[in-house]
Design an enzyme around this catalytic site. Structure first.
Site, PDB file in Angstrom:
ATOM      1  N   GLN A  99       0.845  -1.196   0.000  1.00 31.25           N
ATOM      2  CA  GLN A  99       0.000   0.000   0.000  1.00 31.25           C
ATOM      3  C   GLN A  99       0.883   1.250   0.000  1.00 31.25           C
ATOM      4  O   GLN A  99       0.394   2.356  -0.096  1.00 31.25           O
ATOM      5  CB  GLN A  99      -0.878   0.029   1.254  1.00 31.25           C
ATOM      6  CG  GLN A  99      -1.814  -1.145   1.365  1.00 31.25           C
ATOM      7  CD  GLN A  99      -2.396  -1.252   2.773  1.00 31.25           C
ATOM      8  OE1 GLN A  99      -3.388  -0.621   3.104  1.00 31.25           O
ATOM      9  NE2 GLN A  99      -1.766  -2.046   3.616  1.00 31.25           N
ATOM     10  N   VAL A 101       3.527   4.082  -1.128  1.00 32.37           N
ATOM     11  CA  VAL A 101       3.798   4.771  -2.394  1.00 32.37           C
ATOM     12  C   VAL A 101       5.256   5.266  -2.428  1.00 32.37           C
ATOM     13  O   VAL A 101       5.641   6.003  -3.317  1.00 32.37           O
ATOM     14  CB  VAL A 101       2.820   5.963  -2.598  1.00 32.37           C
ATOM     15  CG1 VAL A 101       1.381   5.473  -2.693  1.00 32.37           C
ATOM     16  CG2 VAL A 101       2.952   6.999  -1.478  1.00 32.37           C
ATOM     17  N   HIS A 117      -1.490   1.322  -4.273  1.00 28.20           N
ATOM     18  CA  HIS A 117      -1.866   2.737  -4.142  1.00 28.20           C
ATOM     19  C   HIS A 117      -1.000   3.664  -5.001  1.00 28.20           C
ATOM     20  O   HIS A 117      -1.000   4.865  -4.782  1.00 28.20           O
ATOM     21  CB  HIS A 117      -1.807   3.163  -2.660  1.00 28.20           C
ATOM     22  CG  HIS A 117      -2.865   2.500  -1.815  1.00 28.20           C
ATOM     23  ND1 HIS A 117      -2.868   2.526  -0.439  1.00 28.20           N
ATOM     24  CD2 HIS A 117      -3.965   1.779  -2.164  1.00 28.20           C
ATOM     25  CE1 HIS A 117      -3.919   1.856   0.029  1.00 28.20           C
ATOM     26  NE2 HIS A 117      -4.589   1.383  -1.002  1.00 28.20           N
ATOM     27  N   CYS A 128      -4.323  12.750 -20.414  1.00 34.62           N
ATOM     28  CA  CYS A 128      -3.942  11.674 -21.345  1.00 34.62           C
ATOM     29  C   CYS A 128      -3.260  10.502 -20.637  1.00 34.62           C
ATOM     30  O   CYS A 128      -2.861   9.529 -21.273  1.00 34.62           O
ATOM     31  CB  CYS A 128      -3.041  12.209 -22.457  1.00 34.62           C
ATOM     32  SG  CYS A 128      -1.371  12.622 -21.936  1.00 34.62           S
TER      33      CYS A 128
HETATM   34  P1  OAD Z   1      -1.135   3.028   9.084  1.00 30.38           P
HETATM   35  O1  OAD Z   1      -0.406   4.245   9.525  1.00 30.38           O
HETATM   36  O2  OAD Z   1      -2.609   3.042   9.134  1.00 30.38           O
HETATM   37  O3  OAD Z   1      -0.653   1.767   9.941  1.00 30.38           O
HETATM   38  C1  OAD Z   1       0.703   1.506  10.180  1.00 30.38           C
HETATM   39  C2  OAD Z   1       0.791   0.212  10.967  1.00 30.38           C
HETATM   40  O4  OAD Z   1       2.164  -0.138  11.123  1.00 30.38           O
HETATM   41  C3  OAD Z   1       0.221   0.277  12.385  1.00 30.38           C
HETATM   42  O5  OAD Z   1      -0.620  -0.842  12.598  1.00 30.38           O
HETATM   43  C4  OAD Z   1       1.447   0.210  13.299  1.00 30.38           C
HETATM   44  O6  OAD Z   1       1.191  -0.483  14.516  1.00 30.38           O
HETATM   45  C5  OAD Z   1       2.417  -0.565  12.440  1.00 30.38           C
HETATM   46  N1  OAD Z   1       3.850  -0.300  12.680  1.00 30.38           N
HETATM   47  C6  OAD Z   1       4.467   0.870  12.948  1.00 30.38           C
HETATM   48  N2  OAD Z   1       5.786   0.741  13.007  1.00 30.38           N
HETATM   49  C7  OAD Z   1       6.053  -0.586  12.768  1.00 30.38           C
HETATM   50  C8  OAD Z   1       7.245  -1.369  12.671  1.00 30.38           C
HETATM   51  N3  OAD Z   1       8.450  -0.826  12.813  1.00 30.38           N
HETATM   52  N4  OAD Z   1       7.106  -2.687  12.405  1.00 30.38           N
HETATM   53  C9  OAD Z   1       5.886  -3.259  12.255  1.00 30.38           C
HETATM   54  N5  OAD Z   1       4.735  -2.561  12.317  1.00 30.38           N
HETATM   55  C10 OAD Z   1       4.809  -1.249  12.568  1.00 30.38           C
HETATM   56  O7  OAD Z   1      -0.625   2.696   7.601  1.00 30.38           O
HETATM   57  P2  OAD Z   1      -1.276   1.759   6.486  1.00 30.38           P
HETATM   58  O8  OAD Z   1      -1.937   0.574   7.093  1.00 30.38           O
HETATM   59  O9  OAD Z   1      -0.222   1.525   5.483  1.00 30.38           O
HETATM   60  O10 OAD Z   1      -3.581   5.075   1.562  1.00 30.38           O
HETATM   61  O11 OAD Z   1      -2.367   2.702   5.867  1.00 30.38           O
HETATM   62  C11 OAD Z   1      -3.122   2.238   4.779  1.00 30.38           C
HETATM   63  C12 OAD Z   1      -3.425   3.338   3.828  1.00 30.38           C
HETATM   64  O12 OAD Z   1      -4.016   4.430   4.536  1.00 30.38           O
HETATM   65  C13 OAD Z   1      -2.231   3.990   3.180  1.00 30.38           C
HETATM   66  O13 OAD Z   1      -1.736   3.275   2.073  1.00 30.38           O
HETATM   67  C14 OAD Z   1      -2.772   5.306   2.731  1.00 30.38           C
HETATM   68  C15 OAD Z   1      -3.640   5.662   3.906  1.00 30.38           C
HETATM   69  O14 OAD Z   1      -4.805   6.223   3.556  1.00 30.38           O
HETATM   70  C16 OAD Z   1      -3.817   6.096   0.706  1.00 30.38           C
HETATM   71  O15 OAD Z   1      -3.321   7.185   0.832  1.00 30.38           O
HETATM   72  C17 OAD Z   1      -4.755   5.744  -0.405  1.00 30.38           C
HETATM   73 ZN    ZN Z   2      -1.234  14.743 -21.194  1.00 25.48          ZN
END
Ligand code: OAD
Ligand code: ZN
Length: 246
Positions: A99, A101, A117, A128
């Site tokens: 997820q 980027v 994402h 385009c």
């Molecule tokens: P989050 O910020 O929601 O979650 C991060 C997770 O990583 C949490 O559950 C933490 O406990 C865990 N964490 C933090 N440090 C860690 C480490 N060193 N080792 C293991 N785990 C750790 O991020 P995402 O789940 O990636 O999408 O969020 C999902 C999506 O929400 C993103 O891709 C973004 C956002 O909206 C878009 O922008 C479309």
């Molecule tokens: Zn263009």
């Protein structure tokens, strides 16, 4: 540290799918979205990472993305990312669904990757769809497409937009077909990515969560490894290496 069940699967599996989220990049210095120092608490994401912001608050939108790009310039993959490059070597049928980027899995060397994402280091023409390398110093000047003159935007999925359909389908297929599914460093609440481990479990995979904290997936996981991805993944890679030497 790893159960006998997991060790047996690690020894024998050929199809392994990994889902990563912001937590795997935390140890590289990239703020997570929902953590204590999360991006969203300094910046209201509902004002920023949305299709509405891009259309109605364009300058602020670009300031935010330029800031994120600038921040990423000095960031490098960590041991967790590199361990997943080893995973790709060990398992014949390996898929990394991210997820994130931030491009760090690609910098580390993973090839079998689905960026659900998008990728913040690319821009895309709104008209385009031509892709361009991101202009980091764009500041608040909105870049334009040199082919059709349309406005560019980061090649990422914003709230209010659909994921790339083909990418999602491939991710779902990899989730449904694997023997072990790892959910690593993701809060497992943003759909449709959050459903992938459930799809995987329903199809018989052994679901392993690697996270420092509880998530809605935890109680449904076959195994929970509490701790940091940067520590657990390199240990697991070493174990797999030993298990698989025939
Ligand atoms: P989050 O910020 O929601 O979650 C991060 C997770 O990583 C949490 O559950 C933490 O406990 C865990 N964490 C933090 N440090 C860690 C480490 N060193 N080792 C293991 N785990 C750790 O991020 P995402 O789940 O990636 O999408 O969020 C999902 C999506 O929400 C993103 O891709 C973004 C956002 O909206 C878009 O922008 C479309
Ligand atoms: Zn263009």
């Amino acid at each position: 540290m790893f159960s006998n069940k997991l060790l047996a699967r690690l020894r024998d599996a050929s199809a392994v799918t990994v889902l990563t989220g912001a937590g795997i990049s935390a140890e590289s210095g990239v703020p997570t979205f929902r953590g204590k120092d999360g991006l969203w608490q300094n910046y209201k994401v509902e004002e920023l990472a949305t299709i509405q912001a891009l259309q109605k608050n364009t300058q602020l939108f670009w300031q935010f993305y330029s800031w994120r790009r600038t921040m990423l310039q000095n960031i490098k993959p960590n041991l967790g990312h590199y361990a997943l490059v080893d995973f790709e070597r060990y398992f014949k049928d390996f898929t990394l669904v991210t997820q994130n980027v931030d491009n760090l899995h690609i910098t580390a060397g993973n090839k079998k990757i689905i960026e659900l994402h998008g990728n913040i280091l690319r821009d895309r023409c709104s008209k385009c769809n031509t892709l361009f390398p991101a202009v980091t110093s764009a500041g608040t000047d909105i870049p334009h497409c040199n082919k059709c003159g349309g406005t560019l935007r980061p090649d990422v999925v914003l709230f209010g937009e659909n994921l790339n359909e083909a990418a999602l389908r491939r991710a779902q297929h990899a989730a449904a077909e694997c023997e072990i599914f790892f959910s690593i460093g993701t809060s497992t609440i943003v759909e449709p990515a959050a459903s992938l481990p459930f799809l995987s479990k329903a199809n018989g995979a052994y679901v392993v969560e690697i996270n420092e904290e509880d998530t809605p997936l935890s109680v449904h996981s076959n195994e929970i490894l509490r701790g940091s991805a940067g520590k657990i993944l390199p240990q697991m890679a070493m174990v797999i290496e030993k298990l698989r030497i025939k």
